[in-house]
Design an enzyme around this catalytic site. Structure first.
Site, PDB file in Angstrom:
ATOM      1  N   ASP A  45       0.812  -1.212   0.000  1.00 56.93           N
ATOM      2  CA  ASP A  45       0.000   0.000   0.000  1.00 56.93           C
ATOM      3  C   ASP A  45       0.850   1.269   0.000  1.00 56.93           C
ATOM      4  O   ASP A  45       0.466   2.283  -0.596  1.00 56.93           O
ATOM      5  CB  ASP A  45      -0.926   0.003   1.219  1.00 56.93           C
ATOM      6  CG  ASP A  45      -2.132  -0.903   1.019  1.00 56.93           C
ATOM      7  OD1 ASP A  45      -2.374  -1.331  -0.117  1.00 56.93           O
ATOM      8  OD2 ASP A  45      -2.821  -1.194   2.016  1.00 56.93           O
ATOM      9  N   GLY A  46       1.999   1.217   0.682  1.00 63.19           N
ATOM     10  CA  GLY A  46       2.882   2.375   0.683  1.00 63.19           C
ATOM     11  C   GLY A  46       3.344   2.724  -0.712  1.00 63.19           C
ATOM     12  O   GLY A  46       3.390   3.904  -1.102  1.00 63.19           O
ATOM     13  N   ASN A 117      -4.942   8.804   1.788  1.00 58.01           N
ATOM     14  CA  ASN A 117      -5.351   8.093   3.000  1.00 58.01           C
ATOM     15  C   ASN A 117      -5.833   9.058   4.070  1.00 58.01           C
ATOM     16  O   ASN A 117      -7.003   9.063   4.432  1.00 58.01           O
ATOM     17  CB  ASN A 117      -4.194   7.254   3.547  1.00 58.01           C
ATOM     18  CG  ASN A 117      -4.271   5.804   3.127  1.00 58.01           C
ATOM     19  OD1 ASN A 117      -5.121   5.413   2.330  1.00 58.01           O
ATOM     20  ND2 ASN A 117      -3.372   4.998   3.644  1.00 58.01           N
ATOM     21  N   ASP A 147      -2.782  13.694  21.812  1.00 55.45           N
ATOM     22  CA  ASP A 147      -1.643  13.456  20.926  1.00 55.45           C
ATOM     23  C   ASP A 147      -1.806  14.149  19.589  1.00 55.45           C
ATOM     24  O   ASP A 147      -0.819  14.450  18.919  1.00 55.45           O
ATOM     25  CB  ASP A 147      -1.452  11.957  20.697  1.00 55.45           C
ATOM     26  CG  ASP A 147      -0.807  11.258  21.884  1.00 55.45           C
ATOM     27  OD1 ASP A 147      -0.417  11.958  22.845  1.00 55.45           O
ATOM     28  OD2 ASP A 147      -0.696  10.021  21.854  1.00 55.45           O
ATOM     29  N   THR A 158      -9.664   2.573   6.988  1.00 56.97           N
ATOM     30  CA  THR A 158      -9.316   1.302   7.620  1.00 56.97           C
ATOM     31  C   THR A 158      -7.871   1.258   8.083  1.00 56.97           C
ATOM     32  O   THR A 158      -7.430   0.237   8.621  1.00 56.97           O
ATOM     33  CB  THR A 158      -9.549   0.131   6.643  1.00 56.97           C
ATOM     34  OG1 THR A 158      -8.717   0.314   5.494  1.00 56.97           O
ATOM     35  CG2 THR A 158     -10.998   0.059   6.214  1.00 56.97           C
ATOM     36  N   ALA A 159      -7.131   2.345   7.876  1.00 53.50           N
ATOM     37  CA  ALA A 159      -5.707   2.373   8.232  1.00 53.50           C
ATOM     38  C   ALA A 159      -5.512   3.048   9.595  1.00 53.50           C
ATOM     39  O   ALA A 159      -6.059   2.599  10.601  1.00 53.50           O
ATOM     40  CB  ALA A 159      -4.923   3.060   7.119  1.00 53.50           C
ATOM     41  N   ASN A 161      -6.671   5.717  10.848  1.00 50.62           N
ATOM     42  CA  ASN A 161      -7.941   6.140  11.425  1.00 50.62           C
ATOM     43  C   ASN A 161      -8.600   5.023  12.233  1.00 50.62           C
ATOM     44  O   ASN A 161      -9.081   5.239  13.345  1.00 50.62           O
ATOM     45  CB  ASN A 161      -8.867   6.608  10.304  1.00 50.62           C
ATOM     46  CG  ASN A 161     -10.292   6.851  10.772  1.00 50.62           C
ATOM     47  OD1 ASN A 161     -10.576   7.818  11.456  1.00 50.62           O
ATOM     48  ND2 ASN A 161     -11.192   5.953  10.383  1.00 50.62           N
ATOM     49  N   TYR A 162      -8.628   3.823  11.685  1.00 50.46           N
ATOM     50  CA  TYR A 162      -9.283   2.702  12.360  1.00 50.46           C
ATOM     51  C   TYR A 162      -8.526   2.302  13.621  1.00 50.46           C
ATOM     52  O   TYR A 162      -9.129   1.971  14.645  1.00 50.46           O
ATOM     53  CB  TYR A 162      -9.393   1.526  11.393  1.00 50.46           C
ATOM     54  CG  TYR A 162     -10.217   0.368  11.904  1.00 50.46           C
ATOM     55  CD1 TYR A 162     -11.427   0.574  12.565  1.00 50.46           C
ATOM     56  CD2 TYR A 162      -9.803  -0.944  11.704  1.00 50.46           C
ATOM     57  CE1 TYR A 162     -12.190  -0.485  13.024  1.00 50.46           C
ATOM     58  CE2 TYR A 162     -10.564  -2.009  12.160  1.00 50.46           C
ATOM     59  CZ  TYR A 162     -11.751  -1.774  12.815  1.00 50.46           C
ATOM     60  OH  TYR A 162     -12.508  -2.833  13.272  1.00 50.46           O
ATOM     61  N   ALA A 182      -5.684   9.845  20.891  1.00 52.83           N
ATOM     62  CA  ALA A 182      -5.481   9.778  22.334  1.00 52.83           C
ATOM     63  C   ALA A 182      -5.962  11.062  23.022  1.00 52.83           C
ATOM     64  O   ALA A 182      -5.195  11.741  23.697  1.00 52.83           O
ATOM     65  CB  ALA A 182      -4.008   9.520  22.658  1.00 52.83           C
TER      66      ALA A 182
END
Length: 258
Positions: A45-46, A117, A147, A158-159, A161-162, A182
């Site tokens: 994905d990167g 993303n 944070d 789904t990355a 964020n999830y 956080a």
């Protein structure tokens, strides 16, 4: 797409991706991205995000194949696949619009970047960040302490964020996710789902004592004092997926993994 599309193969630096690149080029030939009908990145994905940042302005469809650690945005690589054009012809499109980020730094400079993303603000030191949140010019959070905070597209939901307990967004929902990282205060705030055309503005309230950086996908800017984010109205990319492994189904399945 024609029966014999001009394919531009691109590969990450891993040994597996480079070997696959050699095999694909020997089998199907190769074309520069500017002369191709479709881009075919080989990696994770990167590397897919790198490809979109480098070549997204060409407006070409992108059919990625997984040869990396994570491949949520990729199709399966099949070493014995001798009919890639047929896969391309049968592939289902997923249209994505990136976020546009504009950041103002302490020195008075501005920097802009796209994010397919997410855009995330993070504290640079041991001290919590203090950030104000405005939506369409109206203050919604006077002081977020924690944070940091991020804005995510549906494809990126789904990355990071999830993992920060943000919502998974369906493709085509025309929404973005606003998720605190956080959070200490407001104690019970867990973010919001916003219309995609919402303009999000973050104000760093104490940038000298509590410095904050912003990262749009992999592009980082440090010591920011203000960040504005909106969905791009002009840029759009089309990812292609095998029908049995399309992105919309994968995003839906993520919500039922226990």
């Amino acid at each position: 797409m024609s029966d014999s599309p001009r394919i531009a193969f691109l590969a990450s630096n891993t040994e597996a991706a480079q070997q696959a690149l050699a095999q694909m080029v020997a089998r199907y030939g190769d074309h520069p991205p500017e002369q191709a009908d479709v881009l075919c990145p080989l990696g994770g994905d990167g590397f897919m995000l790198q490809t979109l940042h480098r070549h997204g302005a060409l407006g070409l469809p992108v059919f990625g194949m997984k040869l990396g650690t994570v491949g949520f945005l990729m199709n399966q690589y099949r070493e014995d696949d001798h009919d890639l054009p047929a896969r391309l012809a049968a592939a289902e499109p997923a249209n994505l619009r990136p976020l546009e980020m504009l950041a103002l730094t302490e020195s008075g400079t501005t920097t802009g970047s796209l994010a397919y993303n997410d855009v995330s603000l993070l504290r640079q030191t041991r001290q919590a960040a203090h950030i104000g949140v405005d939506l369409n010019g109206q203050e919604r959070v006077a002081e977020l302490v924690g944070d940091g905070v991020l804005v995510s597209t549906p494809a990126g939901s789904t990355a990071y964020n999830y993992s920060a307990h943000g919502p998974i967004l369906p493709l085509g929902s025309h929404t973005i996710a606003l998720t605190p990282l956080a959070p200490y205060r407001p104690r019970r705030w867990r973010g919001a789902i916003l219309k995609a055309d919402t303009e999000v503005r973050f104000r760093v309230l104490d940038p000298y004592k509590r410095p904050v950086s912003v990262t749009a996908d992999s592009h980082e800017t440090r010591d920011v004092v203000e960040v504005t984010i909106r969905e791009s109205r002009e840029r759009r990319v089309t990812l292609l997926f095998d029908p049995e492994h399309n992105l919309e189904d994968r995003i839906l399945s993520e919500q039922f993994m226990f």
